[in-house]
Scaffold this active site. Structure first.
Site, PDB file in Angstrom:
ATOM      1  N   LYS A 144       1.075  -1.002   0.516  1.00  0.00           N
ATOM      2  CA  LYS A 144      -0.285   0.243   0.049  1.00  0.00           C
ATOM      3  C   LYS A 144       0.436   1.512  -0.330  1.00  0.00           C
ATOM      4  O   LYS A 144       2.241   1.160   0.511  1.00  0.00           O
ATOM      5  CB  LYS A 144      -0.942  -0.276   1.110  1.00  0.00           C
ATOM      6  CG  LYS A 144      -1.689   1.211   1.191  1.00  0.00           C
ATOM      7  CD  LYS A 144      -3.284   0.031   0.299  1.00  0.00           C
ATOM      8  CE  LYS A 144      -4.525   1.161   0.451  1.00  0.00           C
ATOM      9  NZ  LYS A 144      -5.362   0.117  -0.723  1.00  0.00           N
ATOM     10  N   ASP A 187      -7.044   3.958  -4.623  1.00  0.00           N
ATOM     11  CA  ASP A 187      -7.471   4.348  -3.345  1.00  0.00           C
ATOM     12  C   ASP A 187      -8.089   5.274  -2.661  1.00  0.00           C
ATOM     13  O   ASP A 187      -8.661   6.172  -4.467  1.00  0.00           O
ATOM     14  CB  ASP A 187      -6.682   3.419  -2.090  1.00  0.00           C
ATOM     15  CG  ASP A 187      -7.580   2.846  -1.658  1.00  0.00           C
ATOM     16  OD1 ASP A 187      -7.666   2.614  -0.570  1.00  0.00           O
ATOM     17  OD2 ASP A 187      -6.999   3.786   0.140  1.00  0.00           O
TER      18      ASP A 187
HETATM   19  P1  NDP Z   1     -12.781   7.545  -2.561  1.00  0.00           P
HETATM   20  O1  NDP Z   1     -11.384   8.779  -2.935  1.00  0.00           O
HETATM   21  O2  NDP Z   1     -13.244   7.432  -3.871  1.00  0.00           O
HETATM   22  O3  NDP Z   1     -14.041   7.780  -1.814  1.00  0.00           O
HETATM   23  C1  NDP Z   1     -13.863   8.581  -0.891  1.00  0.00           C
HETATM   24  C2  NDP Z   1     -15.476   8.476  -0.205  1.00  0.00           C
HETATM   25  O4  NDP Z   1     -15.006   8.385   1.040  1.00  0.00           O
HETATM   26  C3  NDP Z   1     -15.773   9.997  -0.149  1.00  0.00           C
HETATM   27  O5  NDP Z   1     -16.999   9.847  -0.374  1.00  0.00           O
HETATM   28  C4  NDP Z   1     -15.324  10.702   0.657  1.00  0.00           C
HETATM   29  O6  NDP Z   1     -16.211  11.711   1.597  1.00  0.00           O
HETATM   30  C5  NDP Z   1     -14.736   9.966   2.065  1.00  0.00           C
HETATM   31  N1  NDP Z   1     -14.335   9.499   3.232  1.00  0.00           N
HETATM   32  C6  NDP Z   1     -13.185   9.949   3.109  1.00  0.00           C
HETATM   33  N2  NDP Z   1     -12.100   9.643   3.774  1.00  0.00           N
HETATM   34  C7  NDP Z   1     -13.395  10.273   4.718  1.00  0.00           C
HETATM   35  C8  NDP Z   1     -13.286  10.682   6.280  1.00  0.00           C
HETATM   36  N3  NDP Z   1     -12.078  10.537   6.933  1.00  0.00           N
HETATM   37  N4  NDP Z   1     -14.388  10.814   6.801  1.00  0.00           N
HETATM   38  C9  NDP Z   1     -15.339  10.471   6.291  1.00  0.00           C
HETATM   39  N5  NDP Z   1     -15.608  10.405   4.516  1.00  0.00           N
HETATM   40  C10 NDP Z   1     -14.386   9.861   4.449  1.00  0.00           C
HETATM   41  O7  NDP Z   1     -12.240   6.589  -2.406  1.00  0.00           O
HETATM   42  P2  NDP Z   1     -12.892   5.084  -2.791  1.00  0.00           P
HETATM   43  O8  NDP Z   1     -14.121   4.945  -2.975  1.00  0.00           O
HETATM   44  O9  NDP Z   1     -11.784   4.249  -3.842  1.00  0.00           O
HETATM   45  O10 NDP Z   1     -12.168   3.895  -1.267  1.00  0.00           O
HETATM   46  C11 NDP Z   1     -13.332   3.924  -0.067  1.00  0.00           C
HETATM   47  C12 NDP Z   1     -13.460   2.650   0.666  1.00  0.00           C
HETATM   48  O11 NDP Z   1     -12.897   1.726   0.185  1.00  0.00           O
HETATM   49  C13 NDP Z   1     -11.313   3.087   1.819  1.00  0.00           C
HETATM   50  O12 NDP Z   1     -11.943   2.623   2.812  1.00  0.00           O
HETATM   51  C14 NDP Z   1     -10.876   2.346   0.513  1.00  0.00           C
HETATM   52  O13 NDP Z   1      -9.478   1.881   1.919  1.00  0.00           O
HETATM   53  C15 NDP Z   1     -12.012   0.806   0.255  1.00  0.00           C
HETATM   54  N6  NDP Z   1     -11.379   0.385  -0.827  1.00  0.00           N
HETATM   55  C16 NDP Z   1     -11.436   0.575  -2.583  1.00  0.00           C
HETATM   56  C17 NDP Z   1     -10.746   0.243  -2.960  1.00  0.00           C
HETATM   57  C18 NDP Z   1     -11.215   0.550  -4.707  1.00  0.00           C
HETATM   58  O14 NDP Z   1     -10.763  -0.279  -5.268  1.00  0.00           O
HETATM   59  N7  NDP Z   1     -11.274   1.710  -4.634  1.00  0.00           N
HETATM   60  C19 NDP Z   1     -11.057  -1.575  -3.026  1.00  0.00           C
HETATM   61  C20 NDP Z   1     -11.240  -1.787  -1.875  1.00  0.00           C
HETATM   62  C21 NDP Z   1     -11.075  -1.169  -0.644  1.00  0.00           C
HETATM   63  P3  NDP Z   1     -14.865  13.030   1.016  1.00  0.00           P
HETATM   64  O15 NDP Z   1     -15.173  13.724  -0.525  1.00  0.00           O
HETATM   65  O16 NDP Z   1     -15.438  13.983   1.868  1.00  0.00           O
HETATM   66  O17 NDP Z   1     -13.894  12.871   1.630  1.00  0.00           O
HETATM   67  O1  2IT Z   2      -7.723  -1.620  -0.467  1.00  0.00           O
HETATM   68  C1  2IT Z   2      -7.706  -2.347  -2.269  1.00  0.00           C
HETATM   69  O2  2IT Z   2      -7.722  -3.460  -2.047  1.00  0.00           O
HETATM   70  C2  2IT Z   2      -7.623  -0.924  -3.097  1.00  0.00           C
HETATM   71  N1  2IT Z   2      -7.508  -0.008  -2.765  1.00  0.00           N
HETATM   72  C3  2IT Z   2      -7.617  -1.514  -4.168  1.00  0.00           C
HETATM   73  C4  2IT Z   2      -5.794  -2.215  -4.819  1.00  0.00           C
HETATM   74  C5  2IT Z   2      -5.447  -2.545  -5.375  1.00  0.00           C
HETATM   75  O3  2IT Z   2      -4.364  -2.755  -6.259  1.00  0.00           O
HETATM   76  O4  2IT Z   2      -6.525  -2.440  -7.054  1.00  0.00           O
END
Ligand code: NDP
Ligand code: 2IT
Length: 449
Positions: free
Chosen positions: A130, A170
């Protein structure tokens, strides 16, 4: 857990905490895993004798670097960049990059540690890593984001490679950022290779990668519901976040006949009791992915309520899908969810539930799908993107989606295999042991590395 095991867990954690002071999220992630693994390795001494767990909590390598860049005013800005290369026993390091002001070493070590188990569960050959930076993309222009990402890659490029380490997105890293990062890598190395996943379709991306995490978390919820001869159809779903994962969880849940009633961002949540249908979701996607605005605008547009500064866990729902960030559901909120009838949790985010919240779910024996199982669809399709890059070939949407669905079913089966206890499936134990065994056996086979 017996007193002997509890003592072993406490002793182990005391060492981890002493060695990594102040990395509280890392302690939390390790604690959850060792609670499952210590009883298991007591019965399987080959892992204990080889100190596999002690080795797994020590990253193979941590890279920390300076990221200087010029903002639009011409002023110098300095951020800190990281890449945690946690474990490469079963494949190249693989895992996302996070850009958020809360990023620090402990946060990224927790994420990298989780990633090792998650990637193992996918059945694909990927190690865990990561990275990211404390850079805040909010309010930055496209040019500022480009200058930052180019500076970030100007150091990272020497540490990654298609057979070494393959980052992805992420929080704060989506298609725009992956594009800038890829362009800079190509320029520095003069090589067009699959060093990142989540790429655009025209330049080596995979169909379904943007959708994969959210879709996968819904497929996992569906698998859990199947064990009770139930389905998503007709269920009320509360989702937090409104980014990549939340958007596609909303899309798939709605397609499966459920009604998604909340979305949020760090400013608050919207509650739409009529449900966020395809048209409303298209508005959210434009708002968040193009205009980069706040979710409150949804409330203004559709005349629903916006709850400033609050999380959505007080609404009545059957299913909760935390899809924003770590520790976004605490003990009180978990109790409220259950009191309001919620009986399925499928985590799109990484470690969104506090340890106390998890205890509430487990005591009530609800269907609790933890992040490292439920959100593994994203990295799984990243693995499929790597395969397609190696073959120089693209699968169709239907082919990738079918593989994703099969992988989510297989992850569910692994959780059942290791976590079934009478009628109850302990997905925490199942995912932790299931993820551990493959990595631990590979480490044993490869000698003392
Ligand atoms: P994005 O940046 O696309 O979206 C993040 C969302 O979460 C936004 O709505 C943001 O609001 C909100 N958010 C982030 N930090 C905070 C905080 N500290 N408090 C409140 N709201 C918060 O990210 P993703 O959708 O990609 O990721 C969301 C989650 O999913 C994370 O935990 C990530 O690790 C996990 N994840 C993502 C994967 C991926 O493929 N993208 C894979 C597996 C897990 P704001 O815009 O106001 O900050
Ligand atoms: O938390 C996760 O699994 C991710 N942000 C996706 C990682 C990846 O390599 O696609």
């Amino acid at each position: 857990m017996s007193n002997v095991y509890e003592q072993r867990v406490n002793d182990f954690m005391a060492k981890v905490i002493a060695k990594n002071p102040s990395e509280v999220e890392f302690h939390q992630a390790v604690h959850e895993v060792v609670e499952s693994i210590i009883p298991f390795i007591e019965e399987n001494p080959q892992y204990k004798d080889a100190k596999i767990l002690d080795r797994m909590v020590e990253p193979e390598r941590v890279i920390m670097f300076r990221v200087p860049w010029l903002d639009d005013k011409g002023d110098v800005q300095v951020n800190r960049g990281f890449r945690i290369e946690m474990n490469s026993a079963i494949g190249p390091y693989k895992g996302g990059l996070r850009l958020h002001p809360t990023v620090n070493l402990g946060v990224l070590k927790f994420l990298a540690f989780e990633q090792v188990f998650k990637n193992s569960l996918t059945t694909l050959p990927m190690g865990g890593g990561k990275g990211g930076s404390d850079f805040d993309p909010k309010g930055k222009s496209d040019n500022e984001v480009m200058r930052f990402t180019q500076s970030f890659m100007s150091e990272l490029f020497r540490h990654i490679g298609p057979n070494t380490d393959v980052p992805a997105g992420d929080i704060g890293v989506g298609g725009r950022e992956i594009g800038f990062l890829f362009g800079q890598y190509k320029r520095l190395r003069n090589e067009f290779t699959g060093i990142l996943t989540g790429k655009g379709m025209e330049w080596g991306g995979s169909l379904i990668r943007p959708e994969a995490t959210g879709y996968g978390a819904v497929y996992f919820a569906q698998e859990m519901l199947n064990t009770r001869n139930d389905s998503m159809n007709g269920k009320i779903v509360a989702i937090s976040g409104s980014g990549n994962v939340a958007q596609y969880a909303t899309e798939k849940a709605t397609e499966f006949g459920a009604k998604v009633v909340t979305l949020s961002d760090s400013s608050g949540y919207i509650y739409d009791p009529a449900g966020i249908d395809a048209d409303k979701l298209a508005f959210v996607m434009e708002l968040k992915n193009v205009r980069r605005g706040r979710i409150k605008e949804y409330a203004d547009k559709y005349g629903v309520e916006f709850f400033a500064g609050q999380r959505p866990w007080g609404v009545k729902c059957d299913i909760a899908m935390p899809c924003a960030t770590q520790n976004e559901v605490n003990e009180e909120e978990a109790k409220t969810l259950l009191a309001n009838g919620c009986f399925v949790i499928s985590e799109g985010a990484n470690m969104p539930s506090s340890p106390e919240a998890i205890e509430v779910y487990q005591n009530a024996k609800i269907l609790y799908g933890l992040g490292k199982a439920a959100n593994a669809g994203g990295v799984a399709v990243s693995g499929l993107e790597m395969s397609q890059n190696s073959m120089r070939f693209n699968w169709t949407r239907e082919e990738v989606d079918a593989k994703l669905q099969q992988i989510m079913k297989d992850i569910h089966s692994t959780c059942v295999k290791w976590g079934k206890d009478g009628d109850y499936i302990d997905y925490v134990k199942g995912a932790n042991i299931g993820g551990f065994v493959k990595v631990a056996d590979a480490m044993l086979a490869q000698g003392l590395v």
